[in-house]
Design an enzyme around this catalytic site. Structure first.
Site, short mmCIF file in Angstrom:
data_model
loop_
_atom_site.label_atom_id
_atom_site.label_comp_id
_atom_site.label_asym_id
_atom_site.label_seq_id
_atom_site.Cartn_x
_atom_site.Cartn_y
_atom_site.Cartn_z
CB SER A 177 -0.89 0.01 1.25
OG SER A 177 -1.49 1.28 1.45
CE1 TYR A 190 -4.42 -2.35 5.01
CE2 TYR A 190 -3.51 -0.14 4.73
CZ TYR A 190 -4.06 -1.30 4.19
OH TYR A 190 -4.22 -1.40 2.82
#
Length: 285
Positions: A177, A190
């Protein structure tokens, strides 16, 4: 024409999000996308393949000639919808429900893929979860372990199980990401897992290069998937993606072609790399 920020209708849902309940539903594949047998008769296993980016990858792979195994948690309707999309492209699709954070499940999912589809050529480690927290003290031990189990431990488990079946020319593609590069103050655990995936990808690429197995990754920016309304409040969802140069979120259809490239011979000289599909969020690699 003025580039006005795009807004989504306010919405929220519980995790794991359901794609069929999103408004609007994400775009999975463009009608103009023409397959050219880049993955003819290959077999791909995609974790988190029931919706969002995973679903788009599955359908693009099918249009390029691959059969697909979809691994998902419990989103049965979304998974069935994805299966129908793959089969509409004239390819086989099997559905495998379970928790990617459990090594025994990873082993059984790979075993079933090979038994039912005959081989394994492409492993896409895409499953992920995220939970918004404004303060590190609010991240419970349960949440921390759950996020790491799904996002990074599962990648270890699936690669370990798949390596007995992958051969020269096979590929592994990991979804990291943009948060691995510049973080996100609401997604500490995360973002930490996504940074781990970045290192995992680059190091695994070195580890298996002698086997002529290529490992690469994709680092999406803000993409409209079920993870978004399942993670953030309505106001965040409404303005999701507006900070990109294009002032909008991306669609799964705009990310999946990167996975096609990394799985095909077009990327034969690409290894240990991360592709950035993020609408212009400049990152240092």
């Amino acid at each position: 024409m003025e580039n006005k920020p795009h807004e989504f209708p306010p919405q929220q849902m519980e995790q794991p999000g359901k794609e069929h309940k999103m408004n609007p539903e994400p775009e999975i594949i463009r009608d103009s996308y023409k397959g050219s047998d880049k993955l003819k008769d290959k077999v791909a296993l995609i974790t988190g393949g029931d919706s969002g980016i995973g679903r788009a990858v599955a359908v693009h792979y099918a249009r390029e000639g691959a059969d697909v195994a979809i691994v998902y948690l419990n989103e049965d309707k979304d998974a069935q919808d994805t299966k129908e999309m793959v089969e509409k492209e004239g390819r086989k699709c099997i559905l495998i429900a379970g928790d990617v954070g459990e090594e025994t499940f990873a082993k059984s999912a790979v075993k079933r893929t090979v038994e039912e589809l005959g081989r394994l050529d492409i492993l896409v480690n895409n499953a992920g979860e995220q939970h918004e927290q404004k303060d590190i003290r609010d991240i419970t031990d349960e949440q921390l372990k759950r996020t790491f189990a799904t996002n990074i431990f599962g990648m270890f488990y699936f690669v370990k199980a798949a390596l007995d079946h992958l051969k020269e020319g096979s590929t592994i593609i990991n979804t990291t990401s943009v948060t691995a590069y510049h973080g996100n103050k609401l997604l500490l655990d995360y973002s930490s897992t996504k940074g781990a995936i970045l290192a995992f990808t680059r190091t695994l690429a070195q580890m298996v290069a002698d086997k002529k197995i290529r490992v690469n990754g994709v680092a999406p920016g803000p993409i409209w998937t079920p993870l978004i309304p399942a993670s953030f409040d309505e106001e965040h969802v409404k303005t999701f993606g507006q900070k990109t140069l294009l002032k909008r979120a991306g669609q799964p259809s705009e990310v999946a072609p990167a996975y096609v490239y990394l799985a095909s011979e077009d990327s034969a000289f690409t290894i240990g790399e991360i592709m950035h599909i993020n609408g212009g969020e400049m990152v240092t690699t």
